[in-house]
Design a protein around this motif. Structure first.
Motif, PDB file in Angstrom:
ATOM      1  N   PRO A 104     -13.184 -15.788  16.251  1.00 45.94           N
ATOM      2  CA  PRO A 104     -12.450 -16.599  15.271  1.00 45.94           C
ATOM      3  C   PRO A 104     -11.030 -16.099  15.036  1.00 45.94           C
ATOM      4  CG  PRO A 104     -14.660 -16.073  14.480  1.00 45.94           C
ATOM      5  CD  PRO A 104     -14.437 -15.248  15.710  1.00 45.94           C
ATOM      6  N   SER A 105     -10.830 -14.794  15.169  1.00 48.83           N
ATOM      7  CA  SER A 105      -9.491 -14.243  14.953  1.00 48.83           C
ATOM      8  C   SER A 105      -8.572 -14.435  16.148  1.00 48.83           C
ATOM      9  CB  SER A 105      -9.589 -12.746  14.628  1.00 48.83           C
ATOM     10  OG  SER A 105     -10.204 -12.044  15.698  1.00 48.83           O
ATOM     11  N   GLY A 106      -9.142 -14.845  17.298  1.00 51.51           N
ATOM     12  CA  GLY A 106      -8.329 -15.078  18.484  1.00 51.51           C
ATOM     13  C   GLY A 106      -8.032 -13.807  19.238  1.00 51.51           C
ATOM     14  N   TRP A 107      -6.788 -13.666  19.691  1.00 52.72           N
ATOM     15  CA  TRP A 107      -6.390 -12.522  20.510  1.00 52.72           C
ATOM     16  C   TRP A 107      -6.281 -11.284  19.626  1.00 52.72           C
ATOM     17  CZ3 TRP A 107      -5.765 -12.330  25.774  1.00 52.72           C
ATOM     18  CH2 TRP A 107      -5.233 -11.139  26.283  1.00 52.72           C
ATOM     19  N   SER A 108      -7.037 -10.260  19.971  1.00 55.96           N
ATOM     20  CA  SER A 108      -7.031  -9.017  19.193  1.00 55.96           C
ATOM     21  C   SER A 108      -6.884  -7.799  20.085  1.00 55.96           C
ATOM     22  CB  SER A 108      -8.334  -8.912  18.386  1.00 55.96           C
ATOM     23  OG  SER A 108      -9.468  -8.933  19.243  1.00 55.96           O
ATOM     24  N   LEU A 109      -6.310  -7.978  21.261  1.00 58.82           N
ATOM     25  CA  LEU A 109      -6.234  -6.897  22.245  1.00 58.82           C
ATOM     26  C   LEU A 109      -4.846  -6.296  22.371  1.00 58.82           C
ATOM     27  CD1 LEU A 109      -8.420  -8.604  24.992  1.00 58.82           C
ATOM     28  CD2 LEU A 109      -9.148  -6.904  23.320  1.00 58.82           C
ATOM     29  N   GLY A 110      -3.911  -6.745  21.546  1.00 59.30           N
ATOM     30  CA  GLY A 110      -2.580  -6.163  21.560  1.00 59.30           C
ATOM     31  C   GLY A 110      -1.626  -6.856  22.507  1.00 59.30           C
ATOM     32  N   ALA A 111      -0.341  -6.544  22.344  1.00 61.50           N
ATOM     33  CA  ALA A 111       0.708  -7.181  23.136  1.00 61.50           C
ATOM     34  C   ALA A 111       0.704  -6.764  24.603  1.00 61.50           C
ATOM     35  CB  ALA A 111       2.070  -6.909  22.504  1.00 61.50           C
ATOM     36  N   PRO A 112       0.475  -5.486  24.953  1.00 59.00           N
ATOM     37  CA  PRO A 112       0.518  -5.122  26.378  1.00 59.00           C
ATOM     38  C   PRO A 112      -0.483  -5.883  27.238  1.00 59.00           C
ATOM     39  CG  PRO A 112       0.647  -3.154  25.015  1.00 59.00           C
ATOM     40  CD  PRO A 112       0.335  -4.284  24.094  1.00 59.00           C
ATOM     41  N   LEU A 113      -1.734  -5.990  26.773  1.00 65.81           N
ATOM     42  CA  LEU A 113      -2.732  -6.732  27.548  1.00 65.81           C
ATOM     43  C   LEU A 113      -2.405  -8.216  27.593  1.00 65.81           C
ATOM     44  CD1 LEU A 113      -6.146  -5.069  26.616  1.00 65.81           C
ATOM     45  CD2 LEU A 113      -4.911  -4.973  28.789  1.00 65.81           C
ATOM     46  N   CYS A 114      -1.770  -8.727  26.544  1.00 66.15           N
ATOM     47  CA  CYS A 114      -1.346 -10.130  26.538  1.00 66.15           C
ATOM     48  C   CYS A 114      -0.331 -10.375  27.645  1.00 66.15           C
ATOM     49  CB  CYS A 114      -0.767 -10.485  25.170  1.00 66.15           C
ATOM     50  SG  CYS A 114      -0.012 -12.127  25.077  1.00 66.15           S
ATOM     51  N   LYS A 115       0.653  -9.496  27.754  1.00 64.53           N
ATOM     52  CA  LYS A 115       1.679  -9.652  28.785  1.00 64.53           C
ATOM     53  C   LYS A 115       1.083  -9.490  30.184  1.00 64.53           C
ATOM     54  CE  LYS A 115       5.429  -7.965  25.813  1.00 64.53           C
ATOM     55  NZ  LYS A 115       6.226  -9.210  25.819  1.00 64.53           N
ATOM     56  N   ILE A 116       0.193  -8.493  30.340  1.00 66.29           N
ATOM     57  CA  ILE A 116      -0.412  -8.255  31.652  1.00 66.29           C
ATOM     58  C   ILE A 116      -1.260  -9.442  32.082  1.00 66.29           C
ATOM     59  CG2 ILE A 116      -2.084  -6.824  32.887  1.00 66.29           C
ATOM     60  CD1 ILE A 116      -1.098  -4.447  31.251  1.00 66.29           C
ATOM     61  N   SER A 117      -2.086  -9.958  31.177  1.00 64.72           N
ATOM     62  CA  SER A 117      -2.978 -11.069  31.521  1.00 64.72           C
ATOM     63  C   SER A 117      -2.192 -12.314  31.903  1.00 64.72           C
ATOM     64  CB  SER A 117      -3.909 -11.376  30.341  1.00 64.72           C
ATOM     65  OG  SER A 117      -4.679 -10.249  30.007  1.00 64.72           O
TER      66      SER A 117
END
Length: 360
Positions: free
Chosen positions: A95-108
């Motif tokens: 429900p909270s959505g993306w909770s893995l931080g900015a670095p993994l967001c950019k990598i993915s």
């Protein structure tokens, strides 16, 4: 005769409807979130298929052809994309959505686009090689294919520079208490979006897609105008489905992205209900077509298994722990080890007889 106007007709006081009745807007229908169920299936099928593909190539190590090199790197980038799917599963299921931080967001996000760029560029290389081999007998070396793949990686990484800059976790713009991993541009920063998307639209999609269509059309025309040998027919039966499936999986996402860029270019207002619904529909279309692009990562090994006889026999033999040495290319793409045009079994037999005569 007097008429009695009693009852409600005789009332003159105004009635306040706001105090007694409140209009309630029906809640929007709940959308079925199929991504947490789709991504695990794609990941399982894709890792199994690409794992078998790389295992077959590993057993063939030492006798790779140019086509083996291209297929190898396609399998590697597909596996990289599949390994990022758990991150998108987290975003879609929590429900909270993306909770893995900015670095993994950019990598993915960067790996997603690197997969697309490498996939379409390597497919262009295979199509161009096959197209040129239909026109003339050109020669090439295995080292050339490795150099081409290195150049493809370099160009793909350069095209993903905007992803490393603008991708970050932000609050959903629909007002939901949910964080999503998206490109975050400034409110008046259309120049930023144009800088990010224009290379993707032109260099990453329109130009390679046009090249693929021209190459496939040329190959089909050359095949009809010349003698229809079985070798050429098999090569066309592999290349054309590969290009078709790739475009069917990736073209919807790129077309939707172009529509979104055009919409932002015209700066259409989003204040009325119609534009709001349109914006929501466009966002949903981006999510669905994004998932369709991810599905392609598990389809290529299935296509090779269904269309390439030698690859299918070698895979089944490996699963049975048996030995099988195929004649010719595993992928039947018309690209052999020494030169670009694939040699037929008859040509190989003639070459062996000639070599024995020279030895005598």
């Amino acid at each position: 005769m007097d008429v009695d106007l009693g009852g409600f007709l005789n009332q003159t006081s105004s009635y306040d409807y706001n105090d007694s009745y409140e209009y309630e807007v029906d809640p929007e229908p709940t959308q079925v979130n199929f991504f947490p169920f789709l991504y695990p299936v794609v990941m399982a099928v894709g890792l199994l298929g690409n794992g078998l593909l790389l295992a077959v190539l590993a057993k063939k190590c030492g006798s790779w052809s140019m086509s083996d090199t291209f297929v190898l790197h396609q399998g590697v980038v597909d596996i990289l994309l599949l390994l990022t799917l758990p991150f998108w599963i987290v975003q879609a299921s929590q429900p909270s959505g993306w909770s893995l931080g900015a670095p993994l967001c950019k990598i993915s996000g960067a790996v997603f686009n690197i997969n697309f760029y490498c996939g379409i560029f390597l497919l262009v290389c295979i199509s161009l090689v096959r197209c040129l081999s239909c026109l003339s007998s050109i020669q090439g070396k295995l080292a050339v294919s490795h150099g081409i793949c290195l150049l493809v990686y370099l160009i793909s990484i350069l095209l993903t520079i905007p992803d490393w800059i603008f991708l970050m976790p932000v609050k959903d713009k629909n007002g939901e208490e949910k964080t999503v991993c998206v490109h975050n541009y400034s409110p008046s920063g259309f120049d930023q979006q144009l800088f990010s998307r224009l290379p993707h639209h032109t260099l990453g999609f329109l130009l390679p897609a046009t090249t693929l269509i021209i190459c496939c059309s040329s190959i089909l025309l050359r095949l009809q105008s010349r003698s229809k040998s079985r070798q050429k027919q098999r090569a066309v039966m592999v290349i054309v489905p590969l290009v078709t499936v790739f475009l069917l999986c990736w073209m919807p996402y790129n077309i939707t992205l172009i529509v979104d860029t055009y919409r932002n270019l015209n700066q259409e207002p989003h204040g009325d209900d119609f534009s709001g619904n349109s914006e929501g529909s466009l966002e949903t279309a981006l999510k669905v077509t994004f998932a369709l692009g991810c599905v392609h990562a598990c389809l290529r090994p299935l296509l090779y298994f269904g269309l390439c006889r030698n690859f299918r026999k070698r895979t089944l033999a490996m699963l049975r722990c048996a030995t099988f040495e195929p004649e010719g290319s595993l992928w039947e793409l018309g690209v052999d080890k020494e030169g670009l045009p694939g040699q037929s079994p008859e040509g190989e037999a003639l070459k062996q007889i000639t070599d024995k005569q020279h030895q005598v």
